[in-house]
Design an enzyme around this catalytic site. Structure first.
Site, PDB file in Angstrom:
ATOM      1  N   LYS A  92      -3.287  11.740   2.000  1.00  0.00           N
ATOM      2  CA  LYS A  92      -3.120  11.410   3.426  1.00  0.00           C
ATOM      3  C   LYS A  92      -3.198  12.674   4.300  1.00  0.00           C
ATOM      4  O   LYS A  92      -3.677  12.621   5.421  1.00  0.00           O
ATOM      5  CB  LYS A  92      -1.792  10.669   3.650  1.00  0.00           C
ATOM      6  CG  LYS A  92      -1.734   9.274   3.003  1.00  0.00           C
ATOM      7  CD  LYS A  92      -2.725   8.285   3.610  1.00  0.00           C
ATOM      8  CE  LYS A  92      -2.501   6.873   3.096  1.00  0.00           C
ATOM      9  NZ  LYS A  92      -3.476   5.894   3.610  1.00  0.00           N
TER      10      LYS A  92
ATOM     11  N   SER B 218      -7.180  -7.620   1.530  1.00  0.00           N
ATOM     12  CA  SER B 218      -6.713  -8.720   0.670  1.00  0.00           C
ATOM     13  C   SER B 218      -5.191  -8.871   0.626  1.00  0.00           C
ATOM     14  O   SER B 218      -4.686  -9.930   0.231  1.00  0.00           O
ATOM     15  CB  SER B 218      -7.240  -8.527  -0.757  1.00  0.00           C
ATOM     16  OG  SER B 218      -6.832  -7.267  -1.252  1.00  0.00           O
TER      17      SER B 218
ATOM     18  N   TYR C  50      -0.128  11.292  -3.358  1.00  0.00           N
ATOM     19  CA  TYR C  50      -0.323  10.379  -2.228  1.00  0.00           C
ATOM     20  C   TYR C  50      -0.343  11.179  -0.921  1.00  0.00           C
ATOM     21  O   TYR C  50      -1.236  11.014  -0.088  1.00  0.00           O
ATOM     22  CB  TYR C  50       0.799   9.337  -2.201  1.00  0.00           C
ATOM     23  CG  TYR C  50       0.761   8.395  -1.021  1.00  0.00           C
ATOM     24  CD1 TYR C  50      -0.230   7.411  -0.918  1.00  0.00           C
ATOM     25  CD2 TYR C  50       1.711   8.464  -0.004  1.00  0.00           C
ATOM     26  CE1 TYR C  50      -0.264   6.542   0.165  1.00  0.00           C
ATOM     27  CE2 TYR C  50       1.687   7.599   1.074  1.00  0.00           C
ATOM     28  CZ  TYR C  50       0.698   6.637   1.151  1.00  0.00           C
ATOM     29  OH  TYR C  50       0.665   5.783   2.225  1.00  0.00           O
TER      30      TYR C  50
HETATM   31  N1  LIG Z   1       3.415  -0.366   2.973  1.00  0.00           N
HETATM   32  C1  LIG Z   1       3.864   0.764   3.478  1.00  0.00           C
HETATM   33  O1  LIG Z   1       5.079   0.964   3.549  1.00  0.00           O
HETATM   34  C2  LIG Z   1       2.889   1.795   4.017  1.00  0.00           C
HETATM   35  C3  LIG Z   1       3.447   2.870   4.659  1.00  0.00           C
HETATM   36  C4  LIG Z   1       2.613   3.845   5.160  1.00  0.00           C
HETATM   37  C5  LIG Z   1       1.241   3.733   5.032  1.00  0.00           C
HETATM   38  N2  LIG Z   1       0.699   2.668   4.388  1.00  0.00           N
HETATM   39  C6  LIG Z   1      -0.774   2.628   4.278  1.00  0.00           C
HETATM   40  O2  LIG Z   1      -1.228   1.386   4.793  1.00  0.00           O
HETATM   41  C7  LIG Z   1      -2.444   1.014   4.150  1.00  0.00           C
HETATM   42  C8  LIG Z   1      -2.304  -0.409   3.652  1.00  0.00           C
HETATM   43  O3  LIG Z   1      -1.259  -0.444   2.717  1.00  0.00           O
HETATM   44  P1  LIG Z   1      -0.392  -1.753   2.431  1.00  0.00           P
HETATM   45  O4  LIG Z   1       1.004  -1.432   2.681  1.00  0.00           O
HETATM   46  O5  LIG Z   1      -0.979  -2.938   3.105  1.00  0.00           O
HETATM   47  O6  LIG Z   1      -0.586  -1.794   0.843  1.00  0.00           O
HETATM   48  P2  LIG Z   1      -1.082  -2.936  -0.132  1.00  0.00           P
HETATM   49  O7  LIG Z   1      -0.408  -4.213   0.196  1.00  0.00           O
HETATM   50  O8  LIG Z   1      -0.933  -2.367  -1.492  1.00  0.00           O
HETATM   51  O9  LIG Z   1      -2.634  -3.079   0.238  1.00  0.00           O
HETATM   52  C9  LIG Z   1      -3.567  -2.115  -0.103  1.00  0.00           C
HETATM   53  C10 LIG Z   1      -4.936  -2.737   0.034  1.00  0.00           C
HETATM   54  O10 LIG Z   1      -5.917  -1.753  -0.353  1.00  0.00           O
HETATM   55  C11 LIG Z   1      -6.823  -2.394  -1.235  1.00  0.00           C
HETATM   56  N3  LIG Z   1      -7.499  -1.475  -2.138  1.00  0.00           N
HETATM   57  C12 LIG Z   1      -6.986  -0.692  -3.113  1.00  0.00           C
HETATM   58  N4  LIG Z   1      -7.965  -0.037  -3.744  1.00  0.00           N
HETATM   59  C13 LIG Z   1      -9.134  -0.413  -3.159  1.00  0.00           C
HETATM   60  C14 LIG Z   1     -10.495  -0.089  -3.356  1.00  0.00           C
HETATM   61  N5  LIG Z   1     -10.873   0.765  -4.304  1.00  0.00           N
HETATM   62  N6  LIG Z   1     -11.432  -0.662  -2.548  1.00  0.00           N
HETATM   63  C15 LIG Z   1     -11.078  -1.541  -1.585  1.00  0.00           C
HETATM   64  N7  LIG Z   1      -9.808  -1.918  -1.359  1.00  0.00           N
HETATM   65  C16 LIG Z   1      -8.854  -1.341  -2.137  1.00  0.00           C
HETATM   66  C17 LIG Z   1      -5.982  -3.387  -2.003  1.00  0.00           C
HETATM   67  O11 LIG Z   1      -6.846  -4.331  -2.596  1.00  0.00           O
HETATM   68  P3  LIG Z   1      -6.563  -5.034  -4.011  1.00  0.00           P
HETATM   69  O12 LIG Z   1      -5.718  -6.212  -3.651  1.00  0.00           O
HETATM   70  O13 LIG Z   1      -7.911  -5.385  -4.493  1.00  0.00           O
HETATM   71  O14 LIG Z   1      -5.855  -4.030  -4.882  1.00  0.00           O
HETATM   72  C18 LIG Z   1      -5.132  -3.955  -0.871  1.00  0.00           C
HETATM   73  O15 LIG Z   1      -5.823  -4.938  -0.163  1.00  0.00           O
HETATM   74  C19 LIG Z   1      -2.660   2.036   3.025  1.00  0.00           C
HETATM   75  O16 LIG Z   1      -3.617   2.981   3.434  1.00  0.00           O
HETATM   76  C20 LIG Z   1      -1.285   2.667   2.856  1.00  0.00           C
HETATM   77  O17 LIG Z   1      -1.369   3.984   2.361  1.00  0.00           O
HETATM   78  C21 LIG Z   1       1.512   1.691   3.884  1.00  0.00           C
END
Ligand SMILES: NC(=O)c1ccc[n+]([C@@H]2O[C@H](COP(=O)([O-])OP(=O)(O)OC[C@H]3O[C@@H](n4cnc5c(N)ncnc54)[C@H](OP(=O)(O)O)[C@@H]3O)[C@@H](O)[C@H]2O)c1
Length: 297
Positions: A158, A15, A154
């Site tokens: 991971k 999303s 966190y």
């Molecule tokens: N952004 C960064 O800098 C970064 C860096 C390293 C790793 N990551 C990893 O990349 C992945 C995506 O992160 P992002 O940056 O895109 O973060 P984000 O924009 O916060 O997106 C996280 C997504 O996970 C969903 N989510 C949370 N809880 C959930 C649940 N119980 N069931 C199903 N969906 C759920 C959220 O949905 P809702 O909208 O419903 O809350 C959202 O769509 C994560 O695993 C994160 O740890 C991100």
């Protein structure tokens, strides 16, 4: 390269952020795609112009609600013969020092980032084993190769994901099933605004008399600055994930941003004690975190 046309991809947490970027790119691809999100977040897809089509399904899936996962997998098996590529992308991040977490907070962090992906993986493996092909792609993080203050839980989630993925890589190799860990570092996105605070970490953030006040202030500023200044975008990471899907022999570990590569290499070449002392010295204004006389930002 193997013929990848028509492979079935399932993405969690589509999303926002990386998941949404991946959904958009998959919609334009030859893959048959199922994008999922929590029920309350499904409305975002139509706002983003993503609607269902013959090869593009949208389903509710909360990764912490184990009961709700099986019907989605059963439906995909009945319609398309099962999931070929599972992208465990959904994730949350608590900003809290170890002392400010509760057992419930720890469980929530692990349920989304570790237990959920593992349960979903268990549901898709039988059909992948039957076909003797498949790919589990777990979105990890630099936080999965190193830990930072205020992000202990966190990182624990991971690290757990990385450990289980490594074991799974060995277990699935003879079945022709690939396992990959895509690890982004800082990304230019608003995702840091989705960070969760615990009751105590939230209080400490705005309470100057808290012994951890400066931990949160300095770490939050640094992370926001790094994310705002980062080159990598959710689109870049999504493109990297699709590239990994298309590889004949995808690697287990894929650092997905420049800083992720730097930490990946530093962790390998530096003795641990050197690495930890170096990182400690690089923490923003670390000498002022607990020095009452100089506790000014
Ligand atoms: N952004 C960064 O800098 C970064 C860096 C390293 C790793 N990551 C990893 O990349 C992945 C995506 O992160 P992002 O940056 O895109 O973060 P984000 O924009 O916060 O997106 C996280 C997504 O996970 C969903 N989510 C949370 N809880 C959930 C649940 N119980 N069931 C199903 N969906 C759920 C959220 O949905 P809702 O909208 O419903 O809350 C959202 O769509 C994560 O695993 C994160 O740890 C991100």
């Amino acid at each position: 390269m193997r013929n990848i046309k028509n492979r079935v991809v399932l993405v969690t947490g589509a999303s926002t952020g990386i998941g949404l970027a991946l959904a958009r790119q998959l919609q334009r691809s030859n893959f048959r795609t199922v994008i999922t999100a929590r029920k309350s977040s499904l409305v975002r897809f139509s706002k983003e112009g993503l609607t269902e089509a013959d090869n593009f399904l949208i389903r509710p899936l909360n990764v912490t609600d184990f009961e709700s996962q099986k019907p989605v997998i059963d439906e995909i098996e009945a319609a398309w013969g099962g999931v070929d590529v599972l992208v465990n992308n959904a994730g949350i991040s608590f900003r809290s020092v170890v002392e400010h977490m509760t057992p419930e907070d720890e469980m929530e962090q692990l349920r989304v980032n570790y237990f959920g992906p593992m349960h979903l993986t268990r549901l898709v493996l039988p059909s992948m084993r039957k076909k003797r092909r498949g790919h589990i792609i777990n979105v990890s993080s630099v936080g999965g190769m190193m830990a930072m203050p205020t992000m202990g839980s966190y990182s624990a989630s991971k690290f757990a994901l990385e450990g289980a993925s490594e074991a799974l890589w060995y277990e699935m190799r003879s079945w022709g099933i690939n396992v990959s860990l895509v690890a982004p570092g800082f990304i230019h996105s608003n995702s840091f605004t989705n960070v969760r605070f615990t009751e105590r970490s939230h209080d400490a953030l705005s309470n100057q008399s808290s012994p951890y006040y400066y931990y949160y202030q300095h770490m939050s500023r640094m992370i926001a600055k790094m994310m705002n200044g980062a080159w990598a975008t959710p689109d870049n990471i999504a493109a990297r994930i699709i590239k990994v899907m298309n590889q004949d022999k995808p690697p287990l570990r894929i650092p997905a941003t420049i800083d992720a590569w730097v930490f990946h290499i530093l962790r390998r070449i530096l003795p641990r004690y050197v690495y930890h002392h170096l990182l400690y010295r690089c923490l923003p204004h670390i000498q002022k975190w607990v020095d009452d006389d100089k506790n000014k930002l």
